[in-house]
Design a protein around this motif. Structure first.
Motif, PDB file in Angstrom:
ATOM      1  N   PRO A   1      25.119  28.063  15.132  1.00  0.00           N
ATOM      2  CA  PRO A   1      25.022  29.234  16.011  1.00  0.00           C
ATOM      3  C   PRO A   1      26.404  29.761  16.369  1.00  0.00           C
ATOM      4  O   PRO A   1      27.384  29.011  16.378  1.00  0.00           O
ATOM      5  N   GLY A   2      26.469  31.050  16.670  1.00  0.00           N
ATOM      6  CA  GLY A   2      27.737  31.633  17.067  1.00  0.00           C
ATOM      7  C   GLY A   2      28.686  31.884  15.920  1.00  0.00           C
ATOM      8  O   GLY A   2      29.858  32.197  16.135  1.00  0.00           O
ATOM      9  N   THR A   3      28.206  31.761  14.673  1.00  0.00           N
ATOM     10  CA  THR A   3      29.032  32.039  13.489  1.00  0.00           C
ATOM     11  C   THR A   3      28.487  33.277  12.785  1.00  0.00           C
ATOM     12  O   THR A   3      27.395  33.757  13.102  1.00  0.00           O
ATOM     13  N   PRO A   4      29.221  33.788  11.781  1.00  0.00           N
ATOM     14  CA  PRO A   4      28.721  34.964  11.043  1.00  0.00           C
ATOM     15  C   PRO A   4      27.550  34.660  10.121  1.00  0.00           C
ATOM     16  O   PRO A   4      26.951  35.593   9.588  1.00  0.00           O
ATOM     17  N   VAL A   5      27.213  33.383   9.916  1.00  0.00           N
ATOM     18  CA  VAL A   5      26.220  33.030   8.904  1.00  0.00           C
ATOM     19  C   VAL A   5      24.852  33.665   9.163  1.00  0.00           C
ATOM     20  O   VAL A   5      24.239  34.226   8.239  1.00  0.00           O
ATOM     21  N   PRO A   6      24.279  33.595  10.381  1.00  0.00           N
ATOM     22  CA  PRO A   6      22.978  34.246  10.582  1.00  0.00           C
ATOM     23  C   PRO A   6      22.987  35.731  10.224  1.00  0.00           C
ATOM     24  O   PRO A   6      22.043  36.227   9.608  1.00  0.00           O
ATOM     25  N   THR A   7      24.055  36.432  10.594  1.00  0.00           N
ATOM     26  CA  THR A   7      24.124  37.855  10.271  1.00  0.00           C
ATOM     27  C   THR A   7      24.229  38.077   8.772  1.00  0.00           C
ATOM     28  O   THR A   7      23.622  39.006   8.219  1.00  0.00           O
ATOM     29  N   LEU A   8      24.982  37.239   8.081  1.00  0.00           N
ATOM     30  CA  LEU A   8      25.075  37.356   6.623  1.00  0.00           C
ATOM     31  C   LEU A   8      23.714  37.148   5.973  1.00  0.00           C
ATOM     32  O   LEU A   8      23.362  37.846   5.012  1.00  0.00           O
TER      33      LEU A   8
END
Length: 490
Positions: A311-318
């Motif tokens: 959580p809190g990283t760009p990975v979910p948005t990517l």
């Protein structure tokens, strides 16, 4: 017919032994192991044999079907006794009961009709009820029942029923062990996502999501835009998407299902006469639906896992961009094929030489324009309703609505869709038919759209590049998720 119903009832009775799992603790697998031994090595004839025997069992003098069923349940039962991160007994119960009682429901209805829609509906509804009640009963027996967990039980039960019905009707009609183990591992993954805190399930989200997706699935069958297997697959993908992603993600996916299905029916007789119509009178089957949406399913599961793991990283948005890019590619490819096939003078995408209508890899400018328009529609919905824009709020299922269409975000999704559409045409002109089938080509095209969506998101600055450590965590998460979902994407 009566024998089939009695046999299904007997299998359901054996499956009900799973309800003793809380009392047995680490020995939860023992009753099924005992049944497997009896079926494989002890019982060779008699009333017990006749009750459980399938036609091939008499020749082998062995209850192969019962032995396989019990061995699969034994394997899942062993997983509930793992010292670390064991399979929840509720998942164990849902996997075993959904299959056994689903078959019982189907055989009960088959006594009066052989209609595929009726028997499949009976399987799914009975499996859903058995899996839901079984989870509640196991939780109560373990003194661990919490009303807050009921939406999770319903979500897992619905998933179990849909997956079991799909696998059994399309891939493994008589291979109960594969179906049961596949359902068990998938539910284990989804349960872990919920427990890890990546997904918040509410009664309204699960109830409305299930009602809407089932309703739309029935409409697609009635309109003959989907076969029974295609309907099951669409409902499964839609329900998973709305629960794990949110209403905005569902809006993106359903735009493709709805418009793509209607596009296949548009001027169908004319396309059929030209040899470019979708098979099965335009009703899409499970293979077609998964070929176009399997990558999107992986993306939404990965998104839920990433919110729990990193959580809190760009990975979910990517991963959200990957989802949007894959759906845009599916929409663009579908509309370019369905509308482009109505026009004369198609040209092969690799040489631009005129070819006959219906040639793999043939394109028309009208079809390309329709494809771009389809990708643009997906891009607008995704940019407004998914977690792609920086100013997204929290209005739609926890994922938010942007105050306006972000041009850079929408452009990235449109271009991703065009990339996927172009890859589909290139593969069609070069390897489709001889090397790859249509489903594999569709999967690779949507995968290219997903990859392009991720790369373009970074390029336009919509999201920053994640660190190597974060990427390693995502790879580890996918290493668990992909094998679990493999039977659905096979």
């Amino acid at each position: 017919m009566r024998h089939r119903l009695r046999r299904a009832g007997a299998f359901a009775l054996v499956a009900s032994a799973v309800l003793a799992a809380p009392a047995l603790g680490r020995a939860a697998a023992v009753p099924f192991a005992a049944v497997a031994v009896l079926a494989a090595f002890v019982v060779e004839e008699g009333r017990f044999f006749d009750l459980f025997a399938r036609p091939g069992d008499y020749e082998d003098r062995r209850l192969n079907g019962l032995a396989g069923f019990a061995l699969a349940a034994t394997a899942l039962g062993v997983l509930t006794a793992l010292p670390q991160a064991p399979m929840p007994t509720t998942v164990f119960a849902a996997a075993v009961l959904s299959l056994a009682y689903g078959v019982l429901g189907r055989e009960f209805v088959r006594g009066s009709t052989s209609d595929e829609f009726a028997t499949t509906t009976a399987f799914t509804v009975t499996a859903f009820l058995a899996a839901t009640l079984g989870q509640v009963a196991v939780a109560v027996a373990a003194d661990a029942f919490d009303p807050v967990a009921v939406p999770t039980y319903v979500f897992l039960a619905a998933t179990a029923a849909l997956v079991a019905a799909l696998l059994r009707s399309v891939l493994f009609p008589r291979d109960d062990p594969i179906v049961m183990v596949s359902v068990g591992f998938l539910l284990w993954l989804l349960s872990a996502l919920v427990v890890a805190g990546g997904v918040t399930l509410t009664p309204s989200l699960v109830a409305v999501g299930l009602a809407v997706t089932v309703g739309l699935g029935i409409v697609s069958y009635v309109l003959r835009t989907a076969s029974v297997s295609g309907m099951l697959t669409g409902v499964l993908l839609s329900f998973t998407t709305v629960v794990l992603g949110g209403v905005g993600w569902f809006a993106v996916l359903i735009s493709f299902f709805g418009i793509g299905g209607l596009a296949a029916k548009f001027r169908f007789e004319e396309k059929d006469a030209r040899g470019v119509a979708e098979g099965n009178d335009g009703a899409r089957g499970a293979g077609n639906v998964l070929g176009n949406s399997g990558v999107a399913l992986l993306a939404v599961v990965g998104y839920a896992a990433a919110r729990a793991v990193v959580p809190g990283t760009p990975v979910p948005t990517l991963l959200a961009f990957a989802f949007a890019g894959s759906v845009a590619a599916a929409m663009a490819d579908t509309l370019s094929s369905e509308f482009g096939g109505l026009f004369d003078a198609p040209r092969l995408v690799t040489t631009l030489r005129p070819v006959e209508p219906g040639t793999d890899g043939a394109v028309t400018w009208q079809g390309e324009a329709a494809g771009v328009a389809g990708a643009a529609l997906v891009a607008v919905i995704a940019a407004l309703a998914m977690p792609l824009a920086p100013d997204a709020g929290g209005a739609l299922g926890g994922v938010g609505v942007a105050s306006a269409v972000p041009v850079d975000v929408a452009a990235a999704v449109v271009l991703a869709g065009v990339v996927g559409m172009t890859v589909d045409s290139l593969l069609g002109a070069t390897v489709e038919g001889d090397v790859l089938g249509n489903q594999a080509v569709n999967t690779l095209a949507t995968l290219s759209g997903a990859v392009a969506g991720v790369l373009l998101a970074v390029l336009v600055g919509a999201v920053s590049t994640p660190s190597p450590a974060v990427l390693t965590a995502v790879v580890d998460a996918l290493a668990v998720a992909v094998p679990t979902l493999a039977p659905l994407l096979a």
